[in-house]
Design a protein around this motif. Sequence first.
Motif, PDB file in Angstrom:
ATOM      1  N   UNK A 161       0.788  -1.076   0.139  1.00 24.52           N
ATOM      2  CA  UNK A 161      -0.041  -0.105   0.101  1.00 24.52           C
ATOM      3  C   UNK A 161       0.904   1.284   0.012  1.00 24.52           C
ATOM      4  N   UNK A 162       0.324   2.376  -0.208  1.00 26.50           N
ATOM      5  CA  UNK A 162       1.278   3.691  -0.287  1.00 26.50           C
ATOM      6  C   UNK A 162       1.404   4.170   0.967  1.00 26.50           C
ATOM      7  N   UNK A 163       0.537   3.831   1.909  1.00 29.60           N
ATOM      8  CA  UNK A 163       0.897   4.111   3.198  1.00 29.60           C
ATOM      9  C   UNK A 163       2.252   3.681   3.470  1.00 29.60           C
ATOM     10  N   UNK A 164       2.491   2.440   3.471  1.00 29.88           N
ATOM     11  CA  UNK A 164       3.697   1.618   3.676  1.00 29.88           C
ATOM     12  C   UNK A 164       4.673   1.924   2.658  1.00 29.88           C
ATOM     13  N   UNK A 165       4.542   2.497   1.350  1.00 33.06           N
ATOM     14  CA  UNK A 165       5.610   2.999   0.534  1.00 33.06           C
ATOM     15  C   UNK A 165       6.453   4.246   1.076  1.00 33.06           C
ATOM     16  N   UNK A 166       5.504   4.952   1.801  1.00 33.23           N
ATOM     17  CA  UNK A 166       6.143   6.088   2.578  1.00 33.23           C
ATOM     18  C   UNK A 166       7.535   5.916   3.456  1.00 33.23           C
ATOM     19  N   UNK A 167       7.278   4.686   4.283  1.00 33.36           N
ATOM     20  CA  UNK A 167       8.518   4.447   5.187  1.00 33.36           C
ATOM     21  C   UNK A 167       9.317   3.362   4.492  1.00 33.36           C
ATOM     22  N   UNK A 168       8.826   2.897   3.437  1.00 30.27           N
ATOM     23  CA  UNK A 168       9.969   2.041   2.499  1.00 30.27           C
ATOM     24  C   UNK A 168      10.866   3.132   1.770  1.00 30.27           C
ATOM     25  N   UNK A 169      10.316   4.156   1.156  1.00 30.99           N
ATOM     26  CA  UNK A 169      11.127   5.204   0.517  1.00 30.99           C
ATOM     27  C   UNK A 169      12.394   5.786   1.446  1.00 30.99           C
ATOM     28  N   UNK A 170      11.633   6.277   2.622  1.00 24.94           N
ATOM     29  CA  UNK A 170      12.780   6.714   3.539  1.00 24.94           C
ATOM     30  C   UNK A 170      13.857   5.770   4.000  1.00 24.94           C
ATOM     31  N   UNK A 171      13.194   4.480   4.239  1.00 24.24           N
ATOM     32  CA  UNK A 171      14.275   3.390   4.735  1.00 24.24           C
ATOM     33  C   UNK A 171      15.253   2.991   3.424  1.00 24.24           C
ATOM     34  N   UNK A 172      14.952   3.318   2.285  1.00 30.60           N
ATOM     35  CA  UNK A 172      15.500   2.939   1.061  1.00 30.60           C
ATOM     36  C   UNK A 172      16.618   4.120   1.068  1.00 30.60           C
ATOM     37  N   UNK A 173      16.279   5.315   1.347  1.00 31.63           N
ATOM     38  CA  UNK A 173      17.161   6.587   1.155  1.00 31.63           C
ATOM     39  C   UNK A 173      18.187   6.480   2.150  1.00 31.63           C
ATOM     40  N   UNK A 174      17.830   5.966   3.281  1.00 26.46           N
ATOM     41  CA  UNK A 174      18.938   5.888   4.428  1.00 26.46           C
ATOM     42  C   UNK A 174      19.452   4.556   4.778  1.00 26.46           C
ATOM     43  N   UNK A 175      19.473   3.742   3.665  1.00 24.52           N
ATOM     44  CA  UNK A 175      19.953   2.404   3.813  1.00 24.52           C
ATOM     45  C   UNK A 175      21.459   2.035   4.397  1.00 24.52           C
ATOM     46  N   UNK A 176      22.136   3.015   3.965  1.00 26.84           N
ATOM     47  CA  UNK A 176      23.619   2.948   4.410  1.00 26.84           C
ATOM     48  C   UNK A 176      24.030   4.102   5.355  1.00 26.84           C
ATOM     49  N   UNK A 177      22.925   4.652   6.022  1.00 30.21           N
ATOM     50  CA  UNK A 177      23.218   5.721   6.981  1.00 30.21           C
ATOM     51  C   UNK A 177      24.376   5.444   8.080  1.00 30.21           C
ATOM     52  N   UNK A 178      24.319   3.955   8.338  1.00 34.71           N
ATOM     53  CA  UNK A 178      25.161   3.532   9.369  1.00 34.71           C
ATOM     54  C   UNK A 178      26.734   3.740   9.158  1.00 34.71           C
ATOM     55  N   UNK A 179      26.739   3.829   7.701  1.00 33.82           N
ATOM     56  CA  UNK A 179      28.231   4.045   7.290  1.00 33.82           C
ATOM     57  C   UNK A 179      28.787   5.385   7.738  1.00 33.82           C
ATOM     58  N   UNK A 180      27.930   6.120   8.488  1.00 29.21           N
ATOM     59  CA  UNK A 180      28.493   7.262   8.886  1.00 29.21           C
ATOM     60  C   UNK A 180      29.621   7.369  10.175  1.00 29.21           C
ATOM     61  N   UNK A 181      29.310   5.935  10.749  1.00 35.49           N
ATOM     62  CA  UNK A 181      30.229   5.828  11.811  1.00 35.49           C
ATOM     63  C   UNK A 181      31.236   4.893  11.631  1.00 35.49           C
ATOM     64  N   UNK A 182      31.737   4.516  10.099  1.00 35.47           N
ATOM     65  CA  UNK A 182      32.721   3.759   9.736  1.00 35.47           C
ATOM     66  C   UNK A 182      33.783   4.592   9.620  1.00 35.47           C
ATOM     67  N   UNK A 183      35.042   4.390   9.881  1.00 33.31           N
ATOM     68  CA  UNK A 183      36.130   5.213   9.661  1.00 33.31           C
ATOM     69  C   UNK A 183      36.581   5.456   8.148  1.00 33.31           C
ATOM     70  N   UNK A 184      36.811   6.551   7.737  1.00 28.63           N
ATOM     71  CA  UNK A 184      37.274   6.801   6.266  1.00 28.63           C
ATOM     72  C   UNK A 184      38.388   5.833   5.891  1.00 28.63           C
ATOM     73  N   UNK A 185      39.339   5.540   6.676  1.00 27.13           N
ATOM     74  CA  UNK A 185      40.239   4.519   6.093  1.00 27.13           C
ATOM     75  C   UNK A 185      39.691   3.154   5.836  1.00 27.13           C
ATOM     76  N   UNK A 186      38.631   2.828   6.447  1.00 25.11           N
ATOM     77  CA  UNK A 186      37.732   1.583   5.871  1.00 25.11           C
ATOM     78  C   UNK A 186      36.718   1.876   4.601  1.00 25.11           C
ATOM     79  N   UNK A 187      36.016   3.071   4.911  1.00 22.64           N
ATOM     80  CA  UNK A 187      35.125   3.435   3.835  1.00 22.64           C
ATOM     81  C   UNK A 187      35.497   3.934   2.643  1.00 22.64           C
TER      82      UNK A 187
END
Length: 619
Positions: free
Chosen positions: A466-492
Amino acid sequence: MRIAGEFDHYKADEVLAGIEAKGIPSPGSLVYDPEEAKLGGKQGGESGIHFPIRMKITIPYLLLALIIAMVGAYIVTQIVFDTIEERFTNQLLETGKIAAEWIVNEEDKLLETLRLVAHTEGTAEALKDKNAEALREIAFPILLNASAEALEIVDQTGVSILSLRHREGGLLEQYDVSRGDDSFQQWEIVNQVLLQSVDANGDKYAGIQEAPWGDYLYVSGPIFDQNKNLVGVILLGDSLHKIAQGIRETTLSQVTIYDLEGQEITTTLIEPATPLEQEKAGEVISQQDSGSYFQEYTAANIAYQEVIAPFEVRSGVDVGIIGTSLPRTFLVQASNITRFQIFAFTTTAFLFIIAAGLFIANRFTKPLLQVVDASSQVAAGNLDVSVTPIGNDEITTLAESFNEMVSSLQRSESELIRAHDETIQAYDRTIEGWCKALELRDNVTEGHTQRVTDLTILIALEMGITEDELVHIRRGALMHDIGKMAIPDSILKKPAALSDEEWLEMRKHPKYAFDMLSQISYLAPSLAIPYCHHEKWDGSGYPRGISGNDIPLEARIFAVADVWDALRSDRPYREAVPEQTVLKYIEENKEKHFDPRVVDAFLVVHGKYLAEKPPNWGF
């Protein structure tokens, strides 16, 4: 593609602060001013309320209460000042009548059970064969259902073939079984049946029997075979103690059963009853049709008065004497007739009050119900309602105030919606900015985040989400690698393959994403993709190693889109993989890396939208 939609969780304080900054009154600032709500918009004048609704409802009920109090006082006076001794005597006589009726009903119940057992198919044959087990199988269910305490089946010689007697203190279904007792040969009610005697009431007899297992009221009757030949006698009985207790529970009196000599057989009193004088017992039997007999006694320091009558069974045979007693303190209790009169009057009065109350309530609260109905519509989001003021009381004032409130809500609704939409857009722009910054830092192929987001939405639509669920899916997809902000540049940003230790650190980025986003209620519904998009269908993924349908559906969808775009894009450590090779890889990893249903949906989407797109496609 951009999917626009409502968000479910937003920061109320921030929204309200933004509204107030624009000069719009917040909900907390909408204050009801009673001076402004007066009828006709009067300021400082008369309220226009001539007869408050409280008085409209209260005065009729006060009048009703006064009438009921006066009539009730009259009834109580009649009860108190009636001849107390006469009322007590009537109450005592009534208990005696009820006791006599109770004995008749008990005898009828025993006779009904007796007939049912005697006429059940197989009873006569089992008795002729002296088959006690067959008789037990026939009689026990009937006996248990009737709650009778004793059943005796004897042959033509007066010897029992089957005896079932309820175990004293046992459970309902616990009966003792015996046979071979010849004491029934001495019982008159057995011999009368064996002699096939018939009186005015038929071939059934009843009597009190003193037996080794207790004092019982038994009824007896014949058992005939198919040729109408007598094959034995059946007896059904209840103990006199059970009968006395049953009468006590019905009449709330103390019950004593005496023999014909005046000696106590059983009683419900705590201590033994005082025996009747033999002469008194004889008078009760001989002159029973001329009047009632009473006696007074004391038991457990309580003074009782007892009415005494014969204990009669079928054909009017006197087999004992029964006495029912009430304490003298029972004098004020109303008789059954008086209790019925009070109950009937009280019920009628209450019904009248209820009817009057309903009429009054309907008459004066109809406008209030209109306000309630309109309030429900406003609560459901309909602000195009109003209430027509009727009358000149508080409800009219309430209706006018309600209309003013709805008007205020209508004026502020558009501003609230606009502020709401602006807040949504601001949050979404912030998310897009985070993702763009991460994409630049990670040296990811330009547009990767937006492409996998759009492809995830297409697959989700293909799968009927449904479209209501698509709103959260879109945001989750945009932020899928947001956790890499905590990964050091030497690795990333490392251009070569990562070492084992570096991979361990890199694989923590879904957990970092969870820790970052789970504290933000607005983004919590979008956590599935950032946290679970590296899980695999067969459970070999990370960070939790979950498998199959335990992986959230949106994460399973995103995993296909992410792998497809990643393999088709150049990376520092490899070149892009050809399209057909990528499709083959995805199909080969059904039920390994990917959900088979998601792969099927992806292939449909690929055929519709992606087959003719250039390498760096977009929407």
